[in-house]
Design a protein around this motif. Sequence first.
Motif, short mmCIF file in Angstrom:
data_model
loop_
_atom_site.label_atom_id
_atom_site.label_comp_id
_atom_site.label_asym_id
_atom_site.label_seq_id
_atom_site.Cartn_x
_atom_site.Cartn_y
_atom_site.Cartn_z
N ARG A 8 -3.04 20.39 2.30
CA ARG A 8 -4.24 19.63 2.69
C ARG A 8 -4.74 18.78 1.54
N ALA A 9 -4.73 19.35 0.33
CA ALA A 9 -5.19 18.59 -0.83
C ALA A 9 -4.26 17.42 -1.12
N ASP A 10 -2.95 17.66 -1.03
CA ASP A 10 -1.97 16.60 -1.25
C ASP A 10 -2.17 15.48 -0.25
N THR A 11 -2.36 15.82 1.00
CA THR A 11 -2.56 14.81 2.04
C THR A 11 -3.86 14.05 1.81
N LEU A 12 -4.93 14.77 1.46
CA LEU A 12 -6.22 14.12 1.26
C LEU A 12 -6.19 13.13 0.11
N LEU A 13 -5.49 13.49 -0.97
CA LEU A 13 -5.42 12.58 -2.12
C LEU A 13 -4.75 11.26 -1.80
N SER A 14 -3.86 11.25 -0.83
CA SER A 14 -3.10 10.03 -0.53
C SER A 14 -3.57 9.34 0.74
N ALA A 15 -4.54 9.92 1.46
CA ALA A 15 -4.91 9.37 2.76
C ALA A 15 -6.16 8.50 2.72
N HIS A 16 -6.99 8.64 1.70
CA HIS A 16 -8.23 7.87 1.65
C HIS A 16 -7.91 6.38 1.65
N ARG A 17 -8.49 5.63 2.59
CA ARG A 17 -8.11 4.23 2.77
C ARG A 17 -8.43 3.35 1.57
N GLN A 18 -9.51 3.69 0.87
CA GLN A 18 -9.90 2.86 -0.26
C GLN A 18 -9.22 3.28 -1.55
N PHE A 19 -9.09 4.59 -1.78
CA PHE A 19 -8.63 5.07 -3.08
C PHE A 19 -7.32 5.85 -3.05
N GLY A 20 -6.87 6.29 -1.88
CA GLY A 20 -5.69 7.13 -1.82
C GLY A 20 -4.47 6.51 -1.18
N ASP A 21 -4.66 5.62 -0.23
CA ASP A 21 -3.56 5.02 0.53
C ASP A 21 -2.95 3.89 -0.28
N SER A 22 -1.77 4.12 -0.83
CA SER A 22 -1.14 3.11 -1.70
C SER A 22 -0.79 1.83 -0.96
N THR A 23 -0.42 1.95 0.30
CA THR A 23 -0.11 0.74 1.07
C THR A 23 -1.34 -0.13 1.19
N ALA A 24 -2.48 0.47 1.52
CA ALA A 24 -3.72 -0.29 1.64
C ALA A 24 -4.15 -0.86 0.29
N ILE A 25 -4.02 -0.07 -0.77
CA ILE A 25 -4.38 -0.55 -2.11
C ILE A 25 -3.53 -1.76 -2.48
N GLU A 26 -2.23 -1.68 -2.19
CA GLU A 26 -1.35 -2.80 -2.52
C GLU A 26 -1.70 -4.04 -1.71
N LEU A 27 -2.00 -3.87 -0.42
CA LEU A 27 -2.38 -5.01 0.41
C LEU A 27 -3.61 -5.70 -0.16
N ARG A 28 -4.59 -4.92 -0.59
CA ARG A 28 -5.80 -5.53 -1.17
C ARG A 28 -5.49 -6.24 -2.48
N ASN A 29 -4.62 -5.65 -3.31
CA ASN A 29 -4.29 -6.30 -4.58
C ASN A 29 -3.50 -7.58 -4.38
N VAL A 30 -2.59 -7.59 -3.42
CA VAL A 30 -1.85 -8.82 -3.13
C VAL A 30 -2.82 -9.89 -2.64
N ALA A 31 -3.77 -9.50 -1.76
CA ALA A 31 -4.75 -10.46 -1.27
C ALA A 31 -5.62 -10.98 -2.42
N ARG A 32 -6.04 -10.09 -3.30
CA ARG A 32 -6.85 -10.51 -4.45
C ARG A 32 -6.07 -11.46 -5.35
N TYR A 33 -4.79 -11.18 -5.55
CA TYR A 33 -3.95 -12.03 -6.38
C TYR A 33 -3.81 -13.42 -5.74
N ARG A 34 -3.51 -13.42 -4.45
CA ARG A 34 -3.34 -14.70 -3.75
C ARG A 34 -4.63 -15.52 -3.80
N LEU A 35 -5.76 -14.86 -3.53
CA LEU A 35 -7.03 -15.56 -3.55
C LEU A 35 -7.40 -15.98 -4.97
N GLY A 36 -7.12 -15.11 -5.95
CA GLY A 36 -7.41 -15.46 -7.33
C GLY A 36 -6.64 -16.69 -7.80
N LEU A 37 -5.36 -16.80 -7.41
CA LEU A 37 -4.58 -17.98 -7.76
C LEU A 37 -5.22 -19.24 -7.17
#
Length: 487
Positions: A8-37
């Motif tokens: 449960r702890a392992d799942t919780l650490l990776s499931a949080h949409r803002q801080f745990g989900d790496s796919t979501a984190i990467e999507l936001r960073n790519v968007a930030r990079y694109r917009l920053g450029l």
Amino acid sequence: MSHRAVDRADTLLSAHRQFGDSTAIELRNVARYRLGLTMLARRDEASAPALRAVAALDDERLRPLLFDPVLRNCFEDDMARLENDVLEHSALGAHFTRHPVDPASGGGTCEALTHPMRRAWDAYGPAWILTGLRPRGESEEALGKRLLELYRNAFEGREDANPIDPDAPTREGLRSGADLLVALMPHTGASVLRHVALVGFTRGESAEGPLQSLSGGDPLPSAVLMAPERCATPWLAAETLLHEGAHLKLFDALRSGSVVEDPDRRVPIPWRIDSWRVVRVFVALHFYVHMLVFQAASAAADDTLRERFGAPPTAEDVDEPSPGTPAALEGTYRTSAERARYLAGCALALPPGALTDNGRRFLGWLLDTLRLVLDDVPEGSVAPATVPDATVADVPAGSLTRVEPVDACALPELGQLVVATAHSAKLHWLNRRSWAIYALCDGRDGASLRAAYAELAKLPAGSDTVAEQVARSVEGLAAAGLITVGA
């Protein structure tokens, strides 16, 4: 501790949409990079064509540029200067102007300079090992020179802090450590490894003694540096990768939202001489929560894992308290559990308004995870931002209109829109509700806006819920300078 609690702890650490989900984190960073450029292109006409060309690349081609240590460092420096209104020319734009990115090529990044080219691991993302550099042409020479400069800066600019091409046993130890980490923590292990782009090996001294390991933030993004001895056993390598990979993941997560309202507020730390800023308290708590889940997973490892990777260490390896501190004098705060309890208590004791909405969610997530693997976690709940207002605010009279022009990037899969006005360097992350209300601000008045939002959200027209949601979103959009209120 039960396997179920660890899972449960392992799942919780990776499931949080803002801080745990790496796919979501990467999507936001790519968007930030694109917009920053795009934002940099608005400020630097000379580099605008090159910057816009890179911003137009698809996500797959943009990702290696975003996570390249040198290019990301250059981007973050440009964005900091833009935010402080001291940007005259974009250094990243100048680089892309001199050395245009070929959309069909895999070149243009530091990885292409390495020889021999070695992958850190095969199954958990495209991380590469820094070996020797063999640049071909002016573009790669400039990249290689800057990479070594940033690398040495991580060791206080020491000229002898050169990367080591690891031998076969060290490389195998690194891969085994990654395999063990993912076997112990299938969700979190795979998640943190996705944020590592570069692994470098160096023997040397840091400010606190012989190098063990460190991870880059803005100075050397997406990089984990370690002594080869950290790969002597799979358990030591796995712990190192989790430690530094979690820091890199949090670095990426915090790019799309701050967690503290007062960055200068400080907290005393019994095992360190200097007090820490609140954000550092959160970074440390984030690390110790990950380590405690790792320890619980290690203790629960089955015979199959022990036969493959050996027995886990019997003692925890925690850095010593600084000499002269209360912890050093009293023999306290020498375990991750003790430090996590203390930091959690400090975070819970913060006054209302000390944290942003993101910060409150972040702390709540860490405490929920911590309570799965640790007893005697301080009681309490995250302090609210303000005392709830019993009255429903009203929308200002007059027409509500979006400010133009703006730069924006939509993330429909996350229900988010990131937007910035042409006259500001600040990025604003709108959730699904604020995005909908922002889109409806086309010059209509408050009554029309409430009616349109009620229909869109399928809520009763004229309800207090609609009035409150619209009023609070309009207040936030106006404060961010994204809409204007006309007569």
